[in-house]
Design an enzyme around this catalytic site. Structure first.
Site, short mmCIF file in Angstrom:
data_model
loop_
_atom_site.label_atom_id
_atom_site.label_comp_id
_atom_site.label_asym_id
_atom_site.label_seq_id
_atom_site.Cartn_x
_atom_site.Cartn_y
_atom_site.Cartn_z
N GLU A 110 50.78 -63.82 -30.93
CA GLU A 110 50.21 -63.62 -32.27
C GLU A 110 48.70 -63.42 -32.16
O GLU A 110 48.07 -63.93 -31.25
CB GLU A 110 50.50 -64.86 -33.14
CG GLU A 110 51.98 -65.19 -33.22
CD GLU A 110 52.25 -66.55 -33.87
OE1 GLU A 110 51.30 -67.21 -34.32
OE2 GLU A 110 53.44 -66.94 -33.91
N LYS A 161 44.97 -64.27 -32.72
CA LYS A 161 44.25 -65.51 -33.05
C LYS A 161 43.16 -65.14 -34.03
O LYS A 161 42.07 -64.70 -33.65
CB LYS A 161 43.66 -66.13 -31.78
CG LYS A 161 43.10 -67.51 -32.02
CD LYS A 161 42.66 -68.15 -30.72
CE LYS A 161 42.09 -69.54 -30.97
NZ LYS A 161 41.06 -69.56 -32.03
N ASP A 186 40.18 -65.18 -36.57
CA ASP A 186 38.97 -65.98 -36.67
C ASP A 186 38.68 -66.25 -38.13
O ASP A 186 37.82 -65.62 -38.74
CB ASP A 186 37.81 -65.23 -36.01
CG ASP A 186 36.69 -66.16 -35.64
OD1 ASP A 186 36.87 -67.39 -35.75
OD2 ASP A 186 35.62 -65.67 -35.25
N TYR A 236 47.18 -64.98 -43.53
CA TYR A 236 48.44 -64.81 -42.81
C TYR A 236 49.01 -66.19 -42.53
O TYR A 236 48.28 -67.13 -42.25
CB TYR A 236 48.23 -64.08 -41.48
CG TYR A 236 48.06 -62.58 -41.63
CD1 TYR A 236 48.96 -61.84 -42.41
CD2 TYR A 236 47.04 -61.91 -40.97
CE1 TYR A 236 48.82 -60.47 -42.54
CE2 TYR A 236 46.90 -60.54 -41.10
CZ TYR A 236 47.79 -59.82 -41.89
OH TYR A 236 47.66 -58.47 -42.01
N LYS A 268 41.86 -66.52 -25.06
CA LYS A 268 40.70 -66.01 -25.80
C LYS A 268 40.11 -64.76 -25.17
O LYS A 268 40.16 -64.57 -23.96
CB LYS A 268 39.64 -67.10 -25.87
CG LYS A 268 40.07 -68.27 -26.75
CD LYS A 268 38.85 -68.99 -27.23
CE LYS A 268 39.19 -69.92 -28.37
NZ LYS A 268 37.97 -70.56 -28.88
N CYS A 322 1.29 -46.44 -37.06
CA CYS A 322 2.25 -46.07 -36.02
C CYS A 322 1.82 -46.68 -34.69
O CYS A 322 0.67 -46.55 -34.31
CB CYS A 322 2.34 -44.56 -35.91
SG CYS A 322 3.32 -44.02 -34.50
N CYS A 355 0.68 -43.45 -32.34
CA CYS A 355 -0.46 -42.56 -32.62
C CYS A 355 -1.45 -43.17 -33.60
O CYS A 355 -2.47 -42.56 -33.90
CB CYS A 355 0.05 -41.23 -33.17
SG CYS A 355 0.71 -41.39 -34.85
N CYS A 384 6.20 -42.85 -39.61
CA CYS A 384 4.90 -42.37 -39.16
C CYS A 384 4.74 -40.99 -39.78
O CYS A 384 5.59 -40.13 -39.62
CB CYS A 384 4.87 -42.29 -37.63
SG CYS A 384 3.51 -41.27 -37.04
N CYS A 421 2.41 -36.72 -33.98
CA CYS A 421 2.64 -37.97 -33.24
C CYS A 421 3.41 -37.66 -31.96
O CYS A 421 4.48 -37.08 -32.00
CB CYS A 421 3.45 -38.92 -34.12
SG CYS A 421 3.99 -40.42 -33.29
ZN LIG Z 1 3.07 -41.78 -34.79
#
Ligand SMILES: [Zn+2]
Length: 674
Positions: free
Chosen positions: A112, A114, A116, A227, A319, A413, A416, A431, A436
């Site tokens: 079956e 298991k 959680d 279940y 497990k 940024c 840059c 940015c 960049c």
């Molecule tokens: Zn940048």
């Protein structure tokens, strides 16, 4: 540390973690880590039996219930199972059983999932559900009857179908698992948090937290389900001896029973299931599983085997390796994406999760970081499941020592130093500098990629080198590279330089659809680019279109329209377009020659998923060559959805609207070419 000290330490740890898990519903370690501590204690106690005390966690089950709910004594102990963590341990368990069983053959097993979730004990009298309790410490649980009654899958009367021909006794008790369906969890949790409440760490906590609400109305509003998998007490009636038949009987009476349960004759079959579940099954289910439960099918035989300590011998929890672990978040790294988006990533103390060493995990975005209050230096829970990039689930707040550094969204940024911007209604921080360097690397990478301009000779490293040397400041500069500059670069011989230039030259003939795609306008992929060029004929016409013009095109939504209009308004992008035009790239679609039959004239197609033989571009070309139109999203005007593997939400939409659905073969057949 002496064994005595270590045992004492482990007990204190385990007690604390059990309290957090069972009573507070707020664990600070993963189940796998708890199991490891528990296994170490068990082993030490085996080596030093004189150290065993009645209050050791190995001698008890579960924690004390909260005071708020009425306490309920279970009619029989609700036992936990011994765990195994590998196929080897499964075989060892079977071997021990073999020594106890005379003859040893003919034993088969029921396997079956298991689940959680949260274990519950359900009592029925005279065919009615009268009492429901949590497992609590295994002997005494909490009365959550009112809350359980709100769960739609829980039968209030048994048998649910009086004509089923199965009659239960006047009094019986069953055991099941309540859980929170995975497909509802994300949206539910987000809504909670938006309302200013604390979110749940995972679906298990959500199930537990929802069932243990003092106000049943709150429980009722949540999509819990369950279940049933065991009979605790069955008074007066006949109960089948085989677990498999018991489950069938429970199902016939109207209890929800997991469809994934299997009967296995051999350990090889179980081992196969164990592998298969880890690789695929567990990621496809709508509930979380942390392993498989193996039960001897013959229940009286299983019962006759008795116990080892508190664990029944006749069953085993096999497990799976954990998908979640805790580790330290050492450093924040912010990557710059193609669109300029700043993506926060965590550098982690390396941690093994499910057989893979994880060193980095995504933090999604800065809003998520703020929402969860994740700080640099935190112990964090990291999850790695299936193909998903490992991500940080959240911090372990209790483990803080004050040295952790809160994270603020960057105002500049990191690459840059340009100021960052936000798009209203979006969580991303961008940015805003098109020059960049990091952004440019990603943009060039995308521009030359297979789905865009498809310049195969333009390798990944090439972009980085050219940008570093200042030869490329935007994707337009790709078309102005000269041979001498390339030859001066390290690693560039004549052959490589010529191949690169030839590839770039050839790409000038790519269609305006590919060029529009390659520009990397947010929300404009290949399909949308095709829709735009189909409708408007050229990139210049797309650039000149207003938001209203764009929204009027079928398949273009308001978000996409706004993004396109905004992109073309930007002067820097206009300069880029000029550069590309001067280089001789194709901005205008060729008039479609009316060649061959046009069986798809007047039909609109949407293509989704992976087709067996055609790429999506090829399928689009196939449809268009036959007079059909391809759009990006399913609507009432869609004539056919062409669906391959992993079709996603478009298939759902098509089914909802009753749109005919074709596979690749069906598409060929429709064209009369199948
Ligand atoms: Zn940048």
């Amino acid at each position: 540390m002496t064994p005595e000290e270590r045992v004492e330490h482990l007990r204190r740890e385990l007690d604390y973690h059990r309290y957090r898990y069972h009573v507070l519903d707020d664990p600070t370690v993963s189940d796998a880590e708890y199991d490891l501590l528990f296994a170490e204690l068990q082993e030490l106690e085996q080596q030093h039996p004189e150290l065993i005390t009645p209050d050791s966690p190995t001698q008890r089950v579960g924690a004390e219930p909260l005071e708020a709910f009425e306490k309920v004594e279970h009619p029989a102990p609700i036992l936990s199972l011994a765990s195994a963590h590998s196929v080897e341990e499964l075989y060892a368990w079977r071997k021990r059983l073999g020594r106890l069983l005379s003859g040893d053959d003919g034993v088969d097993f029921v396997v079956e999932p298991k689940i959680d979730g949260l274990t519950v004990v359900l009592t029925y009298r005279e065919g009615r559900f009268v009492l429901g309790a949590t497992r609590g410490n295994g002997f005494i649980g909490e009365n959550v009857t009112q809350n359980l009654r709100t769960i739609r899958t829980l039968p209030h009367r048994i048998p649910a179908n009086p004509r089923a021909g199965v009659q239960p006794p006047a009094y019986f008790v069953v055991r099941g698992e309540v859980f929170f369906p995975l497909d509802r969890f994300e949206a539910f949790n987000t809504a909670l948090i938006q309302n200013g409440e604390r979110g749940y760490m995972n679906p298990r906590n959500a199930a537990s937290g929802s069932l243990r609400q003092l106000d049943p109305q709150i429980t009722a509003a949540r999509p819990l389900t369950l279940y049933v998998y065991d009979i605790v007490t069955w008074e007066g009636g006949d109960v089948p001896e085989k677990q498999w038949e018991r489950l069938e009987m429970l199902r016939a009476l109207g209890f929800p029973v997991a469809a994934e349960v299997r009967c296995c004759d051999t350990l090889e079959q179980i081992a196969e299931m164990y592998t298969e579940w880890q690789q695929t099954t567990r990621n496809e289910l709508n509930y979380e599983v942390d392993g498989l439960v193996i039960k001897i099918n013959d229940q009286p035989l299983a019962a006759s085997l008795g116990f080892v300590g508190k664990d029944p011998r006749g069953a085993l929890a096999l497990k799976f390796p954990a998908q979640e672990k805790t580790t330290r978040f050492i450093e924040l790294v912010v990557n710059v994406g193609r669109t300029g988006i700043l993506a926060p990533n965590a550098v982690l103390e390396p941690v093994e999760i499910g057989g893979v060493v994880v060193r980095h995990a995504t933090l999604h975005n800065f809003e998520e970081i703020a929402r969860k209050d994740i700080r640099v230096g935190d112990r964090v829970i990291v999850k790695r499941a299936g193909d998903v990039i490992p991500y940080v689930v959240g911090p372990v707040v209790e483990a803080r020592d004050g040295s952790e550094q809160p994270i603020s969204p960057p105002e500049r940024c990191p690459v840059c130093d340009a100021p960052t911007t936000r798009v209203p209604g979006e969580v991303g921080i961008y940015c805003d500098n098109p020059a960049c360097p990091e952004q440019l690397v990603r943009r060039v990478e995308y521009f030359v990629s297979r789905g865009a301009m498809d310049i195969a000779s333009f390798g990944k490293e090439t972009g980085v080198v050219l940008i570093k040397q200042g030869l490329i400041h935007d994707v337009g500069d790709i078309y102005y590279l000269n041979r001498d500059d390339l030859l001066a670069l390290e690693g560039f011989g004549e052959k490589k330089a010529d191949a690169l230039l030839a590839g770039i030259e050839a790409s000038k003939r790519q269609s305006p659809v590919r060029l529009l795609t390659a520009l990397g306008i947010p929300y404009v992929g290949g399909v949308v680019a095709g829709t735009l060029i189909d409708a408007l004929g050229s990139i210049d016409a797309v650039a000149a279109a207003s938001e209203a013009d764009l929204v009027a095109i079928e398949g273009i939504g308001p978000r996409t329209a706004a993004s396109i209009a905004g992109w073309f308004r930007d002067e820097r992008h206009q300069a880029l377009l000029d550069k590309l035009r001067r280089a001789g790239l194709r901005f205008e679609a060729e008039r479609k020659a009316e060649q061959g039959p046009q069986p798809f004239a007047g039909l609109t197609f949407v293509i989704t998923g992976t087709l067996p033989n055609m790429t999506r571009d090829e399928a689009r070309a196939f449809v268009e060559a036959r007079g059909g139109k391809v759009t990006g999203s399913v609507s009432r005007n869609t004539s056919y959805l062409v669906a391959g593997e992993s079709p996603g939400s478009k298939l759902d939409k098509a089914q909802e609207l009753g749109t005919p659905i074709l596979d690749e073969a069906g598409l060929l057949a429709l064209a009369g070419e199948g």
